[in-house]
Design an enzyme around this catalytic site. Structure first.
Site, PDB file in Angstrom:
ATOM      1  N   ILE A  13       0.867  -1.180   0.000  1.00  0.00           N
ATOM      2  CA  ILE A  13       0.000   0.000   0.000  1.00  0.00           C
ATOM      3  C   ILE A  13       0.903   1.229   0.000  1.00  0.00           C
ATOM      4  CG2 ILE A  13      -1.790   1.289   1.221  1.00  0.00           C
ATOM      5  CD1 ILE A  13      -2.854  -1.303   0.132  1.00  0.00           C
ATOM      6  N   HIS A  14       1.056   1.840  -1.173  1.00  0.00           N
ATOM      7  CA  HIS A  14       1.882   3.040  -1.315  1.00  0.00           C
ATOM      8  C   HIS A  14       0.956   4.229  -1.570  1.00  0.00           C
ATOM      9  CE1 HIS A  14       1.400   2.501  -5.697  1.00  0.00           C
ATOM     10  NE2 HIS A  14       1.493   1.217  -5.397  1.00  0.00           N
ATOM     11  N   ALA A  15       1.485   5.339  -2.015  1.00  0.00           N
ATOM     12  CA  ALA A  15       0.724   6.592  -2.085  1.00  0.00           C
ATOM     13  C   ALA A  15      -0.541   6.514  -2.945  1.00  0.00           C
ATOM     14  CB  ALA A  15       1.623   7.727  -2.584  1.00  0.00           C
ATOM     15  N   ALA A  18      -3.221   4.299  -1.287  1.00  0.00           N
ATOM     16  CA  ALA A  18      -3.621   4.953  -0.037  1.00  0.00           C
ATOM     17  C   ALA A  18      -4.556   6.113  -0.340  1.00  0.00           C
ATOM     18  CB  ALA A  18      -2.384   5.434   0.733  1.00  0.00           C
TER      19      ALA A  18
END
Length: 91
Positions: A13-15, A18
């Site tokens: 779960i990265h930018a 997210a």
């Protein structure tokens, strides 16, 4: 209401994901949404909060939704997780 997911995206779960989760959670004014992993619970109204969980491929985490729109919000968040290829529901 809550649902547990296992992260399947190789980047975790990265930018971008997210942001998708936060934007979806914020659409439901009648629900408070949280993510919980490794004993830490954060609001889904904060991108930095979600990123602070450091979720990587293979990790499990729980989405928790409370309030009058909880069922709709949880379904919408589940759709984001599954349709974006981020994770799968743990039965």
């Amino acid at each position: 209401m809550e649902r547990t997911f296992r992260i399947t995206d190789e980047d975790g779960i990265h930018a971008r994901p997210a942001t998708a989760l936060v934007n979806t959670a914020n659409k439901f004014k009648g629900a408070e949404s949280f993510a919980e992993a490794n004993g830490k619970k954060v609001t889904l109204k904060s991108i930095l909060g979600v990123l602070s969980l450091g979720l990587e491929q293979g990790d499990s985490f729980k989405l928790i939704v409370e309030g009058e729109e909880a069922a709709d919000a949880l379904q919408a968040l589940t759709d984001v997780m599954v349709n974006e290829g981020l994770g799968e529901v743990n039965a």
